[in-house]
Scaffold this active site. Structure first.
Site, PDB file in Angstrom:
ATOM      1  N   LEU A  59       0.812  -1.219   0.000  1.00 22.17           N
ATOM      2  CA  LEU A  59       0.000   0.000   0.000  1.00 22.17           C
ATOM      3  C   LEU A  59       0.844   1.266   0.000  1.00 22.17           C
ATOM      4  O   LEU A  59       0.349   2.342  -0.354  1.00 22.17           O
ATOM      5  CB  LEU A  59      -0.925   0.015   1.221  1.00 22.17           C
ATOM      6  CG  LEU A  59      -2.166  -0.878   1.177  1.00 22.17           C
ATOM      7  CD1 LEU A  59      -2.915  -0.781   2.499  1.00 22.17           C
ATOM      8  CD2 LEU A  59      -3.077  -0.498   0.025  1.00 22.17           C
ATOM      9  N   SER A 124      -8.412  -0.348  16.724  1.00 22.08           N
ATOM     10  CA  SER A 124      -7.975  -1.186  17.838  1.00 22.08           C
ATOM     11  C   SER A 124      -8.352  -0.550  19.156  1.00 22.08           C
ATOM     12  O   SER A 124      -8.410   0.680  19.280  1.00 22.08           O
ATOM     13  CB  SER A 124      -6.453  -1.369  17.773  1.00 22.08           C
ATOM     14  OG  SER A 124      -5.951  -1.919  18.968  1.00 22.08           O
ATOM     15  N   TYR A 148       1.979   2.210  17.907  1.00 22.51           N
ATOM     16  CA  TYR A 148       0.959   1.447  17.172  1.00 22.51           C
ATOM     17  C   TYR A 148      -0.424   2.050  17.411  1.00 22.51           C
ATOM     18  O   TYR A 148      -1.172   2.346  16.474  1.00 22.51           O
ATOM     19  CB  TYR A 148       0.991  -0.011  17.601  1.00 22.51           C
ATOM     20  CG  TYR A 148      -0.236  -0.792  17.201  1.00 22.51           C
ATOM     21  CD1 TYR A 148      -0.527  -1.020  15.858  1.00 22.51           C
ATOM     22  CD2 TYR A 148      -1.114  -1.297  18.162  1.00 22.51           C
ATOM     23  CE1 TYR A 148      -1.664  -1.730  15.489  1.00 22.51           C
ATOM     24  CE2 TYR A 148      -2.235  -2.004  17.805  1.00 22.51           C
ATOM     25  CZ  TYR A 148      -2.513  -2.214  16.464  1.00 22.51           C
ATOM     26  OH  TYR A 148      -3.642  -2.913  16.104  1.00 22.51           O
ATOM     27  N   LYS A 152      -3.279   4.172  14.868  1.00 19.77           N
ATOM     28  CA  LYS A 152      -4.707   3.878  14.726  1.00 19.77           C
ATOM     29  C   LYS A 152      -5.543   5.122  15.019  1.00 19.77           C
ATOM     30  O   LYS A 152      -6.502   5.432  14.292  1.00 19.77           O
ATOM     31  CB  LYS A 152      -5.103   2.731  15.659  1.00 19.77           C
ATOM     32  CG  LYS A 152      -4.489   1.390  15.307  1.00 19.77           C
ATOM     33  CD  LYS A 152      -4.963   0.871  13.962  1.00 19.77           C
ATOM     34  CE  LYS A 152      -4.504  -0.550  13.706  1.00 19.77           C
ATOM     35  NZ  LYS A 152      -4.924  -1.064  12.378  1.00 19.77           N
ATOM     36  N   ARG A 230      -7.689  -8.629  29.600  1.00 21.03           N
ATOM     37  CA  ARG A 230      -8.056  -8.261  28.235  1.00 21.03           C
ATOM     38  C   ARG A 230      -9.425  -8.848  27.884  1.00 21.03           C
ATOM     39  O   ARG A 230      -9.881  -9.820  28.483  1.00 21.03           O
ATOM     40  CB  ARG A 230      -7.012  -8.785  27.237  1.00 21.03           C
ATOM     41  CG  ARG A 230      -5.646  -8.123  27.348  1.00 21.03           C
ATOM     42  CD  ARG A 230      -5.698  -6.688  26.879  1.00 21.03           C
ATOM     43  NE  ARG A 230      -4.395  -6.043  26.935  1.00 21.03           N
ATOM     44  CZ  ARG A 230      -3.931  -5.366  27.979  1.00 21.03           C
ATOM     45  NH1 ARG A 230      -4.662  -5.264  29.081  1.00 21.03           N
ATOM     46  NH2 ARG A 230      -2.744  -4.802  27.933  1.00 21.03           N
TER      47      ARG A 230
END
Length: 337
Positions: A59, A124, A148, A152, A230
Site C-alpha cells: 500500500l 484497535s 501502534y 490507529k 483483556r
C-alpha cells in the site's frame, strides 16, 4: 462489484474473507505478504469452495494501489493492512508511522479517484490507552500509549476529516479487542512470523513444542491475580462483525466508531488455566517483567455494536481455546510446513 480486503492474508483478514464469501460477496485480496503467507488464502479458497483474485501489492506504493482500483470494480474496502505489534512499535516508531499512515493515505486517494464510498477500518482498543473507567465506551477520549495505538488514532482522525470533506461516504471504525481462536475446521488460524507477540499463539506454540518457554509479562498489575486483563474475542465472531459493519455502510452515511469485544475481561493467567482445562494439558510458564506499552486492563462496552450492527460475540473462552489448539495441532509449523 467486489470488496477489496487489504491485509487479507493475515489472521483476521483470512477469517473475514471466509465470512464475506459465505455471505455472498465477491472479494479482491491485497497483501504484500511481509508477515503473512499466500498459503493462507489457498485455505480460504478450499474452505469456501470459491475463487478470488489476489494482488501482491504494498500500500505504500501509490501507483500500484491505483492500478488495483483501475483493474477491478471495487464497491467497498475493508482495511486490515498494517504493522500491529505494540511492543515493536515502541522500538521502531518510524516504521509504524510510515507504513500504517502512508498506506491508508494511498488507499483513500485511490478510493477518492474511483468514487468508492464504503470503508471499514481495522482500528484497535489500543486507541483508548490506560483508562480508569471500564468498560471502554466509544466516546471516551483517545489516549494511546504506544506508537501502534497512535497510528490507529491518527488514521481514525484522517478518516473523520475525509468524511467531512466527502459527506456521502460511509466509514466504520472497528475498535476491536483481543482476537483469539481459529476457524472451527482447524485449517485457518494465527500463524505469526517469528516469536509470537500475542498470548494464545505463545501458549499453543509452547504446547506443541515449537517454542521452548512460555513467559507471562508482568505479575504486579493492579488486577486480582496481577496479570493483564483483556477482552478476548473469537476471531470468527470478529469476522462476522466486519460483515455486519459492511452491511451497515451500504445503508448509512457518516463515521461511526464501534467496539467489537465480548464485554468481559479475562486475565492472562485465566486464559492459560482455561486452555489447560479444556484441552486437558498441563503447561509450565515463567513470569517476567512487564512488557513496555501494555495497559493493565481493557475490555469493551458492546452496546453500540448491538444497536447499530445487530451484532454480539457468541463464542466462549472455552471455544476460543479449543479452536486455537485444534489449529495448532493440525498445523504445528503453521501454513508453511
Amino acid at each position: 462489484m467486489a470488496i477489496l480486503v487489504t491485509g487479507g492474508a493475515g489472521y483476521i483478514g483470512t477469517h473475514t474473507c471466509v465470512s464475506l464469501l459465505d455471505a455472498g460477496y465477491d472479494i479482491v485480496v491485497l497483501d504484500n505478504f511481509c508477515r503473512s503467507s499466500r498459503l493462507s488464502l489457498d485455505r480460504v479458497k478450499k474452505l469456501t469452495k470459491k475463487d478470488f483474485p489476489i494482488e501482491e501489492i504494498d500500500l505504500c506504493h501509490e501507483e500500484h494501489v491505483q492500478q488495483v482500483f483501475q483493474k477491478y470494480d471495487i464497491e467497498g474496502v475493508i482495511h486490515f493492512a498494517g504493522l500491529k505489534a505494540a511492543g515493536e512499535s515502541v522500538q521502531k516508531p518510524l516504521n509504524y508511522y510510515d507504513n500504517n499512515i502512508t498506506g491508508t493515505m494511498n488507499l483513500l486517494k485511490a478510493m477518492d479517484e474511483y468514487n468508492v464510498k464504503q470503508f471499514v477500518f481495522s482500528s484497535s482498543a489500543t486507541v483508548y490507552g490506560e483508562q480508569e473507567q471500564m468498560p471502554l465506551l466509544e466516546d471516551m477520549p483517545l489516549e494511546p500509549i504506544n506508537p501502534y495505538g497512535q497510528t490507529k488514532a491518527m488514521i481514525e482522525q484522517i478518516l473523520r476529516d475525509y468524511h467531512y470533506a466527502n459527506p456521502e461516504t460511509s466509514i466504520v471504525l472497528l475498535r476491536y479487542f483481543n482476537p483469539v481462536g481459529a476457524h472451527e475446521s482447524g485449517d485457518l488460524g494465527e500463524d505469526p512470523n517469528g516469536e509470537p507477540n500475542n498470548l494464545l499463539p505463545r501458549i499453543t506454540q509452547f504446547a506443541v513444542g515449537r517454542i521452548d518457554s512460555l513467559k507471562i509479562f508482568g505479575e504486579d498489575y493492579p488486577t486480582p491475580d496481577g496479570s493483564c486483563i483483556r477482552d478476548y474475542i473469537h476471531v470468527m465472531d470478529l469476522a462476522e462483525g466486519h460483515v455486519q459493519a459492511l452491511a451497515y455502510c451500504q445503508t448509512h452515511t457518516g463515521v461511526e466508531a464501534i467496539n467489537l469485544g465480548t464485554g468481559k475481561g479475562n486475565s492472562v493467567l485465566e486464559v492459560i488455566q482455561t486452555f489447560m482445562r479444556v484441552n486437558q494439558l498441563q503447561l509450565s510458564f515463567d513470569i517476567g517483567p512487564r512488557r513496555e506499552g501494555d495497559a493493565p486492563i481493557s475490555y469493551a462496552s458492546t452496546q453500540k455494536a448491538s444497536k447499530l450492527l445487530s451484532w454480539q460475540a457468541k463464542r466462549s473462552l472455552d471455544q476460543m481455546c479449543l479452536d486455537a489448539w485444534r489449529w495448532q495441532q493440525k498445523n504445528p509449523q503453521g501454513f508453511e510446513a
